[in-house]
Design an enzyme around this catalytic site. Structure first.
Site, PDB file in Angstrom:
ATOM      1  CG  ASP A  30       8.090  -0.252  10.445  1.00  0.00           C
ATOM      2  OD1 ASP A  30       7.280   0.090   9.561  1.00  0.00           O
ATOM      3  OD2 ASP A  30       8.305  -1.454  10.752  1.00  0.00           O
ATOM      4  CB  ILE A  31       7.425  -3.219  14.997  1.00  0.00           C
ATOM      5  CG1 ILE A  31       7.717  -3.971  16.273  1.00  0.00           C
ATOM      6  CG2 ILE A  31       6.916  -4.123  13.911  1.00  0.00           C
ATOM      7  CD1 ILE A  31       6.471  -4.522  16.959  1.00  0.00           C
ATOM      8  CG  ASN A  85       4.028   0.178   0.722  1.00  0.00           C
ATOM      9  OD1 ASN A  85       4.635   0.599  -0.254  1.00  0.00           O
ATOM     10  ND2 ASN A  85       4.633  -0.358   1.759  1.00  0.00           N
ATOM     11  N   GLY A  91       1.660  -3.411  -1.936  1.00  0.00           N
ATOM     12  CA  GLY A  91       2.513  -3.822  -0.828  1.00  0.00           C
ATOM     13  C   GLY A  91       1.991  -3.418   0.541  1.00  0.00           C
ATOM     14  CD  GLN A  92      -2.675  -0.024   2.749  1.00  0.00           C
ATOM     15  OE1 GLN A  92      -3.122   0.176   1.619  1.00  0.00           O
ATOM     16  NE2 GLN A  92      -3.100   0.622   3.817  1.00  0.00           N
ATOM     17  CG  HIS A  98       1.141   3.004   7.122  1.00  0.00           C
ATOM     18  ND1 HIS A  98       0.051   2.194   6.889  1.00  0.00           N
ATOM     19  CD2 HIS A  98       2.213   2.351   6.617  1.00  0.00           C
ATOM     20  CE1 HIS A  98       0.454   1.096   6.274  1.00  0.00           C
ATOM     21  NE2 HIS A  98       1.760   1.172   6.079  1.00  0.00           N
ATOM     22  CG  HIS A 100       6.594   2.998   5.258  1.00  0.00           C
ATOM     23  ND1 HIS A 100       7.035   1.944   6.029  1.00  0.00           N
ATOM     24  CD2 HIS A 100       5.408   2.606   4.723  1.00  0.00           C
ATOM     25  CE1 HIS A 100       6.161   0.949   5.955  1.00  0.00           C
ATOM     26  NE2 HIS A 100       5.167   1.321   5.154  1.00  0.00           N
TER      27      HIS A 100
END
Ligand code: AMP
Ligand code: ZN
Length: 111
Positions: A30-31, A85, A91-92, A98, A100
């Protein structure tokens, strides 16, 4: 999906730190990590969210969940948290399904 950031990552059009790839799934860091280890697992096929999945996605979803502990262990995690999410209210922010996977801190964030 031409304008989907995760489709672009899957195709290699946007850089990411890839930690895993097979014929169905790509995993990358994750960035904006919320824990010392935080990566995302995405299907190569564009699916908007868990809410758009049906029985035809069962094998793919199972595969991603079974992959989580393997990749987490490879990243040095003894335990980890998974988060999916779904939808704006969930919260997407990126509308390509994806999972997490994060951990490694003393206290794990919940969002
Ligand atoms: P979500 O809120 O579940 O949709 O999470 C989207 C996640 O994608 C966030 O944690 C972002 O930090 C992450 N993200 C967005 N763009 C990128 C990118 N180019 N490379 C890696 N992670 C990204
Ligand atoms: Zn996509």
């Amino acid at each position: 999906m031409d304008d989907c950031i995760f489709c672009k990552i899957v195709k290699g059009e946007i850089n990411s730190t890839r930690i895993y790839e097979d014929e169905d799934v790509v995993a990358f860091n994750d960035i904006h990590p919320i824990a010392p280890v935080h990566f995302l697992m995405v299907p190569k096929v564009h699916v908007e969210s868990l809410a758009q999945c049906d029985d035809s996605h069962g094998r793919l979803l199972g595969k991603m969940l079974l992959l989580a502990p393997k990749l987490a262990a490879e990243q040095g995690l003894a335990g980890f948290r998974t988060m999916i999410n779904t939808g704006h209210e969930g919260g997407q922010e990126v509308f390509h399904l994806h999972v997490h996977v994060f951990g490694g801190g003393t206290t794990l964030p919940t969002t």
